[in-house]
Design a protein around this motif. Sequence first.
Motif, PDB file in Angstrom:
ATOM      1  N   UNK A   1      -5.225  -1.950   8.610  1.00 21.20           N
ATOM      2  CA  UNK A   1      -6.494  -1.339   8.188  1.00 21.20           C
ATOM      3  C   UNK A   1      -7.582  -2.396   8.080  1.00 21.20           C
ATOM      4  N   UNK A   2      -7.258  -3.499   7.438  1.00 19.97           N
ATOM      5  CA  UNK A   2      -8.259  -4.550   7.296  1.00 19.97           C
ATOM      6  C   UNK A   2      -8.652  -5.135   8.654  1.00 19.97           C
ATOM      7  N   UNK A   3      -7.671  -5.257   9.540  1.00 19.43           N
ATOM      8  CA  UNK A   3      -7.976  -5.753  10.877  1.00 19.43           C
ATOM      9  C   UNK A   3      -8.867  -4.768  11.629  1.00 19.43           C
ATOM     10  N   UNK A   4      -8.561  -3.477  11.484  1.00 19.16           N
ATOM     11  CA  UNK A   4      -9.376  -2.460  12.137  1.00 19.16           C
ATOM     12  C   UNK A   4     -10.804  -2.482  11.610  1.00 19.16           C
ATOM     13  N   UNK A   5     -10.961  -2.600  10.305  1.00 21.03           N
ATOM     14  CA  UNK A   5     -12.302  -2.625   9.722  1.00 21.03           C
ATOM     15  C   UNK A   5     -13.056  -3.877  10.172  1.00 21.03           C
ATOM     16  N   UNK A   6     -12.323  -5.005  10.278  1.00 18.00           N
ATOM     17  CA  UNK A   6     -12.969  -6.241  10.729  1.00 18.00           C
ATOM     18  C   UNK A   6     -13.477  -6.108  12.155  1.00 18.00           C
ATOM     19  N   UNK A   7     -12.798  -5.251  12.970  1.00 21.94           N
ATOM     20  CA  UNK A   7     -13.225  -5.059  14.350  1.00 21.94           C
ATOM     21  C   UNK A   7     -14.360  -4.048  14.465  1.00 21.94           C
ATOM     22  N   UNK A   8     -14.308  -2.993  13.663  1.00 18.77           N
ATOM     23  CA  UNK A   8     -15.266  -1.897  13.810  1.00 18.77           C
ATOM     24  C   UNK A   8     -16.583  -2.153  13.078  1.00 18.77           C
ATOM     25  N   UNK A   9     -16.517  -2.736  11.879  1.00 24.29           N
ATOM     26  CA  UNK A   9     -17.713  -2.866  11.067  1.00 24.29           C
ATOM     27  C   UNK A   9     -18.793  -3.752  11.709  1.00 24.29           C
ATOM     28  N   UNK A  10     -18.464  -4.901  12.327  1.00 23.05           N
ATOM     29  CA  UNK A  10     -19.538  -5.668  12.974  1.00 23.05           C
ATOM     30  C   UNK A  10     -20.240  -4.878  14.078  1.00 23.05           C
ATOM     31  N   UNK A  11     -19.474  -4.107  14.865  1.00 18.03           N
ATOM     32  CA  UNK A  11     -20.081  -3.304  15.926  1.00 18.03           C
ATOM     33  C   UNK A  11     -21.029  -2.269  15.334  1.00 18.03           C
ATOM     34  N   UNK A  12     -20.570  -1.582  14.311  1.00 18.70           N
ATOM     35  CA  UNK A  12     -21.420  -0.582  13.657  1.00 18.70           C
ATOM     36  C   UNK A  12     -22.626  -1.249  12.988  1.00 18.70           C
ATOM     37  N   UNK A  48      -3.476   7.416  15.344  1.00 13.93           N
ATOM     38  CA  UNK A  48      -2.158   6.850  15.093  1.00 13.93           C
ATOM     39  C   UNK A  48      -2.176   6.013  13.818  1.00 13.93           C
ATOM     40  N   UNK A  49      -3.271   5.308  13.596  1.00 15.94           N
ATOM     41  CA  UNK A  49      -3.406   4.499  12.388  1.00 15.94           C
ATOM     42  C   UNK A  49      -3.418   5.383  11.146  1.00 15.94           C
ATOM     43  N   UNK A  50      -4.162   6.495  11.192  1.00 15.76           N
ATOM     44  CA  UNK A  50      -4.195   7.415  10.057  1.00 15.76           C
ATOM     45  C   UNK A  50      -2.810   7.976   9.794  1.00 15.76           C
ATOM     46  N   UNK A  51      -2.101   8.363  10.843  1.00 13.44           N
ATOM     47  CA  UNK A  51      -0.770   8.938  10.675  1.00 13.44           C
ATOM     48  C   UNK A  51       0.196   7.913  10.075  1.00 13.44           C
ATOM     49  N   UNK A  52       0.130   6.657  10.507  1.00 17.43           N
ATOM     50  CA  UNK A  52       1.008   5.633   9.960  1.00 17.43           C
ATOM     51  C   UNK A  52       0.709   5.366   8.488  1.00 17.43           C
ATOM     52  N   UNK A  53      -0.561   5.392   8.122  1.00 15.35           N
ATOM     53  CA  UNK A  53      -0.914   5.197   6.712  1.00 15.35           C
ATOM     54  C   UNK A  53      -0.428   6.356   5.860  1.00 15.35           C
ATOM     55  N   UNK A  54      -0.504   7.576   6.386  1.00 17.57           N
ATOM     56  CA  UNK A  54       0.025   8.732   5.663  1.00 17.57           C
ATOM     57  C   UNK A  54       1.524   8.602   5.466  1.00 17.57           C
TER      58      UNK A  54
END
Length: 364
Positions: free
Chosen positions: A162-173, A330-336
């Motif tokens: 999750x943290x890796x995903x946020x690190x990738x998405x937040x700069x783009x946004x 897939x990430x949401x499902x794995x976290x669930x």
Amino acid sequence: MSHLTTANTRPTPKTWQGLLRLTLGSALFWALAASVLFIAAPGVDSWGRLLVFSECVGMGIVGTAMLLRTSRWFPNIGSTLGWALTGIIAIPAGYVAGHVLALVMLGEPFRVMSPGQDRLLPIVFTLLIAGFGLHYFASRERLANEAAARSEAQRLATEFELRLLRAQLEPHMLFNTLANLRSLVSEDSRQAEFMIDQLITYLRSALAASRTELSSLRDEFAQLRAYLDIMSVRMGPRLSYRLDLPSGLEQMALPPMLLQPLVENAIKHGLEPKVGAGCIEVRARRVDLGLEAGVVAGVEISVTDTGLGLSAEGAARALAQGPNASYGLQHVRERLLAAYGPRASLTLMPQTPTGLCASVRIPQ
């Protein structure tokens, strides 16, 4: 973030049903032990008398062991050493207590061991059987510790992703938003101020989410509102949204930023490629999950858009494992799965005439 531990998960019953199962299982085990001793050494005693002594001594040992393992005074040491210490204390204590109880039930005078060498056999047999039983509990505890460690490791890995995903998405946004702000500052200062305020709210929420294991639905919806306000400024009249959160669900806890990928997917794959206006609705409501173990109260959170949507086959591919899977879904499902196990679910449902509904169901 909690730390990965392998502390003893002492396998003691936590409910009346668990206590009943332990009692019945122990009674059957010691009845079988009495039968084995009677068959192996028929001259030792009658079966009925052996049964009384076996049950009383056996339940005394089991009860003493469980009391030791649940006592806060008992040292919380490694599983092997802990069960060895339990056996050293519980076997002699349970034997004496059970022996006294059996003599009282039979109306006989107290004696630990009758004269004659043949009376050593029940003591040795009891020691062996009790050691076998404690070994079973020790093995079960070890397996429970290993399963808990694997589950915790999976949860930590998922949170790291999750943290890796946020690190990738937040700069783009963030870069896209800042680029949009640059033009708004000179064209519409009020809109620029509004967008800055929402960006601050969003980034503050994202930072808080990266430092905690659980969030509330109220905080999740506040972050989604800030994000959708930013996207509404960027997309203009092409995007409208509606958030529906009943007051009774505001304090419900869930993994932080669980819904964000669903909203981002709805915009990126549904509304942005679509010509014309579109809408996103995020709604939370109480439901009965209806699991196999019985009806379980839960909450369904749906993210519905009027974008391009997917066919039933496309929705199945998006949720599937493999190269066709959507990383966000897939990430949401794995976290669930890591947070709730099989009791939670993620589904995709095509909408009519267009659009897609992503629904998360979690137990309450």
